[in-house]
Design a protein around this motif. Structure first.
Motif, short mmCIF file in Angstrom:
data_model
loop_
_atom_site.label_atom_id
_atom_site.label_comp_id
_atom_site.label_asym_id
_atom_site.label_seq_id
_atom_site.Cartn_x
_atom_site.Cartn_y
_atom_site.Cartn_z
N HIS A 42 1.48 -7.49 5.77
CA HIS A 42 0.61 -6.83 6.76
C HIS A 42 0.40 -5.35 6.49
O HIS A 42 -0.49 -4.73 7.07
N ALA A 43 1.22 -4.75 5.61
CA ALA A 43 1.12 -3.32 5.35
C ALA A 43 1.19 -3.06 3.85
O ALA A 43 2.09 -3.57 3.17
N VAL A 44 0.24 -2.28 3.34
CA VAL A 44 0.14 -2.02 1.91
C VAL A 44 0.13 -0.52 1.67
O VAL A 44 -0.59 0.22 2.34
N PRO A 45 0.94 -0.03 0.72
CA PRO A 45 0.92 1.40 0.40
C PRO A 45 -0.47 1.89 0.02
O PRO A 45 -1.25 1.16 -0.61
N LEU A 46 -0.74 3.13 0.39
CA LEU A 46 -2.07 3.71 0.20
C LEU A 46 -1.91 5.12 -0.35
O LEU A 46 -0.98 5.85 0.02
N THR A 47 -2.80 5.53 -1.24
CA THR A 47 -2.80 6.90 -1.72
C THR A 47 -3.81 7.73 -0.93
O THR A 47 -4.75 7.19 -0.34
N ILE A 48 -3.63 9.04 -0.95
CA ILE A 48 -4.55 9.91 -0.20
C ILE A 48 -5.96 9.86 -0.77
O ILE A 48 -6.92 10.14 -0.05
N ASP A 49 -6.10 9.49 -2.04
CA ASP A 49 -7.43 9.37 -2.64
C ASP A 49 -8.26 8.29 -1.95
O ASP A 49 -9.50 8.29 -2.05
N GLY A 156 -4.11 6.72 -13.46
CA GLY A 156 -4.75 7.37 -12.32
C GLY A 156 -4.04 7.05 -11.02
O GLY A 156 -3.92 7.92 -10.15
N PHE A 157 -3.57 5.82 -10.89
CA PHE A 157 -2.84 5.43 -9.69
C PHE A 157 -1.54 6.22 -9.57
O PHE A 157 -1.18 6.69 -8.47
N GLU A 158 -0.82 6.37 -10.67
CA GLU A 158 0.43 7.13 -10.65
C GLU A 158 0.17 8.59 -10.27
O GLU A 158 0.92 9.19 -9.51
N GLN A 159 -0.90 9.17 -10.80
CA GLN A 159 -1.24 10.55 -10.48
C GLN A 159 -1.60 10.69 -9.00
O GLN A 159 -1.22 11.66 -8.34
#
Length: 259
Positions: A42-49, A156-159
């Motif tokens: 139900h919850a997935v990590p998200l980046t600020i991008d 790019g995801f790691e950055q």
């Protein structure tokens, strides 16, 4: 959000092996046809991008604890995803977070004494196979163009994860996070559903910040991210309505935790 392997596998991953020319010469990528690995999450990590586009679809919250992580809520209760059906197929035209799109591949640090990241795959996913069709992993002794594009996406995801960590640290440094609580009335006269177990930005403390701090946050692009998070919280009730429509709502009064 940098990944570690193989001791503590990230969400979704059941196993992890590095891709190598010795082991996988002649192997090809096999696109996953469903996201069955996501259907009970139900919850997935998200980046600020991703905040700007994600706020339209998901509530953006922060996990509890001393090291909070931004999360996109696809459901309000554990085990419930309102965007993926029982077959692992998306039932709506929705933005898919990069954390989901990178599975089953991963840049992982295989040796704790080294900073080198290796391209890995979850071998249980079926994402690679020794077949006759599909994009190759290697072209002779070199990696294929498809692998180069995959590496570019993963890097790019790691950055983005590093930028996200810096953003969260600034929220913590300014004491802007607080324990969240959302109350949703399901039926008139019935007991409300109370959701806890997450963190959110304290708007009162945000308004009380000194002008120079706010100006710095605006110039760095962090303040719009905070607003995206706050605006997205209104989507909480839309996600609840999706659960009701799909018959996935727990009994009133159970006061479930979000994360």
């Amino acid at each position: 959000m940098a990944s570690q392997a193989p001791q503590g596998l990230p969400l979704f991953y059941k196993d992890l092996i590095p891709l190598s020319q010795q082991e996988h010469a002649g192997w090809r990528y096999v696109p996953l046809q469903t996201a069955d690995f996501l259907k009970n999450e139900h919850a997935v990590p998200l980046t600020i991008d991703e905040f700007a586009v994600s706020q339209r679809f998901f509530p953006i919250i922060f996990s509890s604890g001393d090291n909070p992580v931004p999360l996109a809520l696809m459901g309000l209760n554990e085990g419930i995803n309102t965007f993926v059906d029982d077959e692992g197929k998306f039932n709506d035209d929705v933005y898919v977070p990069a954390y989901v799109r990178r599975y089953p591949y991963l840049l992982a640090r295989l040796n704790e004494s080294s900073d080198e990241l290796s391209l890995c795959v979850d071998p249980t996913s079926g994402g690679i196979a020794k077949v006759d069709e599909g994009d190759t992993i290697f072209d002779g002794e070199e990696i294929s163009n498809y692998t180069k594009e995959l590496l570019q996406f993963l890097e790019g995801f790691e950055q983005a994860g590093q930028r996200t960590g810096a953003f969260v640290q600034e929220l913590k440094d300014n004491d802007l996070l607080m324990e969240g609580e959302v109350t949703i009335q399901q039926n008139e006269g019935g007991d409300p559903m109370v959701y806890r177990g997450f963190q959110m930005v304290n708007e009162e403390k945000l308004r009380a910040l000194r002008g120079d701090v706010l100006r710095k946050m605006m110039q760095s692009g962090l303040l719009p991210l905070v607003h995206a998070h706050l605006f997205s919280l209104s989507v909480m009730r839309e996600i609840f309505a999706r659960q009701v429509a799909q018959g996935k709502t727990p009994a009133p009064g159970t006061a479930p935790a979000i994360v």
